[in-house]
Enzyme design. Structure first.
Site, PDB file in Angstrom:
ATOM      1  CB  CYS A  89      72.440  17.044  50.903  1.00  0.00           C
ATOM      2  SG  CYS A  89      71.564  18.836  49.877  1.00  0.00           S
ATOM      3  CG  HIS A 131      75.900  15.612  46.479  1.00  0.00           C
ATOM      4  ND1 HIS A 131      75.949  14.592  48.010  1.00  0.00           N
ATOM      5  CD2 HIS A 131      75.640  16.776  46.464  1.00  0.00           C
ATOM      6  CE1 HIS A 131      74.083  15.747  48.525  1.00  0.00           C
ATOM      7  NE2 HIS A 131      74.182  16.433  47.920  1.00  0.00           N
ATOM      8  CD  GLU A 132      77.181  19.479  45.038  1.00  0.00           C
ATOM      9  OE1 GLU A 132      76.506  20.657  44.738  1.00  0.00           O
ATOM     10  OE2 GLU A 132      77.627  19.150  46.722  1.00  0.00           O
ATOM     11  CG  HIS A 135      72.104  19.181  43.876  1.00  0.00           C
ATOM     12  ND1 HIS A 135      71.036  19.451  44.820  1.00  0.00           N
ATOM     13  CD2 HIS A 135      73.262  18.946  45.228  1.00  0.00           C
ATOM     14  CE1 HIS A 135      71.306  19.159  46.920  1.00  0.00           C
ATOM     15  NE2 HIS A 135      72.536  19.174  46.412  1.00  0.00           N
TER      16      HIS A 135
END
Length: 165
Positions: A89, A131-132, A135
């Protein structure tokens, strides 16, 4: 070209759920452009979410498996089939750990003009989409780690020069 600085672990914006986008206006288009410039302005980047540049908005950009794009207000669907590969990351620089993720993922959301879109993929693209999206929910990949891998990650984070500022 506007490359924005990446916020690092410890910055509160990374741990707060991002605000839904309600206006598909010039300000949003500027944000998407800045995110893409930040993503594509340095090699080896697979995605950048708005909180990583200090903006609480449900927007991310990606560059994975030959696909480049953005998603506003994504909703994520994942398969039950899993993959386990190293993940890193930009907000936790230089550290990579085996991270379980769904093998297949689909996000449904909007483009910067408010038009509906769907992005789906397997393997690396699926990992990037998950993953995004995490966030945007105030989660980091290290939150999914368990056992010895989690302990090792936390030790390496504490020892990292960027974490001691």
């Amino acid at each position: 070209m506007t490359m924005r600085p990446i916020r690092l672990l410890g910055d509160a914006v990374l741990r707060s759920p991002a605000d839904p986008v309600t206006s598909f206006d010039a300000e949003l288009r500027t944000l998407v452009t800045d995110l893409l410039d930040t993503l594509l302005g340095a090699p080896g980047r697979a995605g950048v979410a708005a909180p990583q540049i200090g903006v609480s908005a449900r927007v991310f950009v990606y560059d994975a498996d030959g696909q480049v794009g953005h998603v506003v207000n994504p909703e994520l669907e994942v398969s039950e089939e899993l993959q386990d590969d190293d993940e890193g990351c930009l907000s936790i620089p230089g550290l990579y750990f085996p991270t379980p993720r769904a093998m297949h993922a689909t996000v449904r959301g909007f483009d910067q003009h408010g038009e509906p879109l769907t992005v789906g993929g397997s393997g690396f693209l699926a990992r990037a989409l998950q993953h995004e999206t995490d966030h945007l929910d105030g989660k980091l990949y290290i939150d999914t780690l368990r056992g010895d891998t989690r302990r090792q990650a936390l030790r390496e984070i504490r020892a990292a020069a960027w974490a001691r500022r």
